[in-house]
Design an enzyme around this catalytic site. Structure first.
Site, short mmCIF file in Angstrom:
data_model
loop_
_atom_site.label_atom_id
_atom_site.label_comp_id
_atom_site.label_asym_id
_atom_site.label_seq_id
_atom_site.Cartn_x
_atom_site.Cartn_y
_atom_site.Cartn_z
N GLY A 50 -23.23 -104.21 50.91
CA GLY A 50 -23.11 -102.79 51.23
C GLY A 50 -21.69 -102.39 50.91
N GLU A 51 -21.03 -101.78 51.85
CA GLU A 51 -19.63 -101.40 51.64
C GLU A 51 -18.83 -102.02 52.79
OE1 GLU A 51 -19.13 -99.92 48.72
OE2 GLU A 51 -17.01 -100.20 49.17
N SER A 52 -17.95 -102.96 52.43
CA SER A 52 -17.25 -103.71 53.47
C SER A 52 -16.40 -102.81 54.37
CB SER A 52 -16.38 -104.80 52.84
OG SER A 52 -15.53 -104.27 51.87
N CYS A 72 -22.08 -110.53 49.23
CA CYS A 72 -21.27 -109.48 48.60
C CYS A 72 -20.28 -108.85 49.59
CB CYS A 72 -22.20 -108.47 47.94
SG CYS A 72 -21.39 -107.52 46.66
N ARG A 76 -12.02 -107.60 45.70
CA ARG A 76 -13.08 -106.59 45.78
C ARG A 76 -13.30 -105.93 44.42
NH1 ARG A 76 -12.21 -102.02 49.81
NH2 ARG A 76 -14.38 -101.64 49.24
N HIS A 83 -26.40 -110.84 44.94
CA HIS A 83 -27.47 -110.51 45.89
C HIS A 83 -28.76 -111.25 45.53
CE1 HIS A 83 -25.72 -106.71 47.63
NE2 HIS A 83 -24.99 -106.80 46.54
N GLU A 105 -31.24 -111.47 47.52
CA GLU A 105 -32.32 -110.74 48.23
C GLU A 105 -32.87 -109.59 47.37
OE1 GLU A 105 -29.21 -110.25 48.61
OE2 GLU A 105 -28.81 -108.15 49.04
N1 GLN Z 1 -17.89 -103.15 46.53
C1 GLN Z 1 -18.38 -103.43 47.85
C2 GLN Z 1 -17.23 -103.67 48.82
O1 GLN Z 1 -16.12 -103.75 48.44
C3 GLN Z 1 -19.31 -104.60 47.86
C4 GLN Z 1 -20.57 -104.27 47.06
C5 GLN Z 1 -21.81 -104.94 47.54
O2 GLN Z 1 -21.90 -105.42 48.68
N2 GLN Z 1 -22.82 -104.89 46.72
O3 GLN Z 1 -17.46 -103.80 49.98
#
Ligand code: GLN
Length: 192
Positions: free
Chosen positions: A47-49, A79, A106, A169, A171
């Site tokens: 997702g987005e960290s 990820c 990242r 990923h 999944e």
């Molecule tokens: N770019 C996202 C981040 O920095 C990670 C992307 C992902 O989880 N698919 O958190």
């Protein structure tokens, strides 16, 4: 077997489907009360960290999860989950759980065109791997951190003690290799 899937944001439902296909129960973690009942493993999805890190603090889940991770509960970070577990983030001044001795970068494959899929190795097996604005591991910071996957000269999958993490990923593919590997880790621990 009950596996907690952090369900604040990102691709958590796909992990639940993979677990279900392997006969493991998943428990969505959205708030503190979801921790009751206990579980055998934890998945931190992609997702987005930054968003997940912020929500973890705001919802007061961060310390409880950290305690679980430190106490040896098997945990798999995908990820953004890898970024949250990492000890160092080279291009961000933040640090989250800091439990996995790696330095990650990242959005390491570029922001816009940084998404691709390929077949690559995971612990000696070729599997489909989907990268979405993925990090890679620039440096391993502990000799016991084992490499499970690499792409273009950078590490994209690791195991360290009770933790595994991948830049990609699994999944989002039909392949269950990584989830099976994680479930085996849990079984081994439960036998002790
Ligand atoms: N770019 C996202 C981040 O920095 C990670 C992307 C992902 O989880 N698919 O958190």
């Amino acid at each position: 077997m009950r596996i907690a899937v952090l369900a604040l944001q990102g691709a958590f439902a796909e992990h639940e489907k993979a677990l279900e296909r392997l006969g493991a129960e998943s428990v969505e973690i959205r708030q503190k009360s979801d921790f009751t009942g206990g579980f055998d493993g934890i998945i931190i999805p992609g997702g987005e960290s930054t968003v997940m890190g912020k929500l973890l603090k705001e919802l007061d889940l961060f310390d409880t999860l950290l305690k679980q991770i430190k106490s040896g509960t098997p945990c798999y970070g995908t990820c953004a989950g890898l970024i949250l577990l990492a000890e160092e983030i080279s291009n961000d001044d933040k640090k989250y759980f800091g439990a996995l001795p790696v330095r990650v970068k990242r959005n390491a494959y570029g922001r816009q065109l940084g998404s691709f899929s390929k077949y690559g190795d995971f612990n000696g097996k070729e599997i489909p791997q989907v990268f979405i604005r993925a990090p890679y591991i620039e440096k391993i910071l502990h000799k016991d951190c084992e490499v499970l996957s690499e792409h273009d000269g950078f590490v994209t999958g690791v195991k360290y003690k009770n933790l595994i993490a991948t830049s990609f990923h699994p999944e989002l593919t039909d392949d269950l290799t990584v989830h099976k590997y994680f479930i085996e880790m849990i079984k081994k621990r439960n036998k002790k």
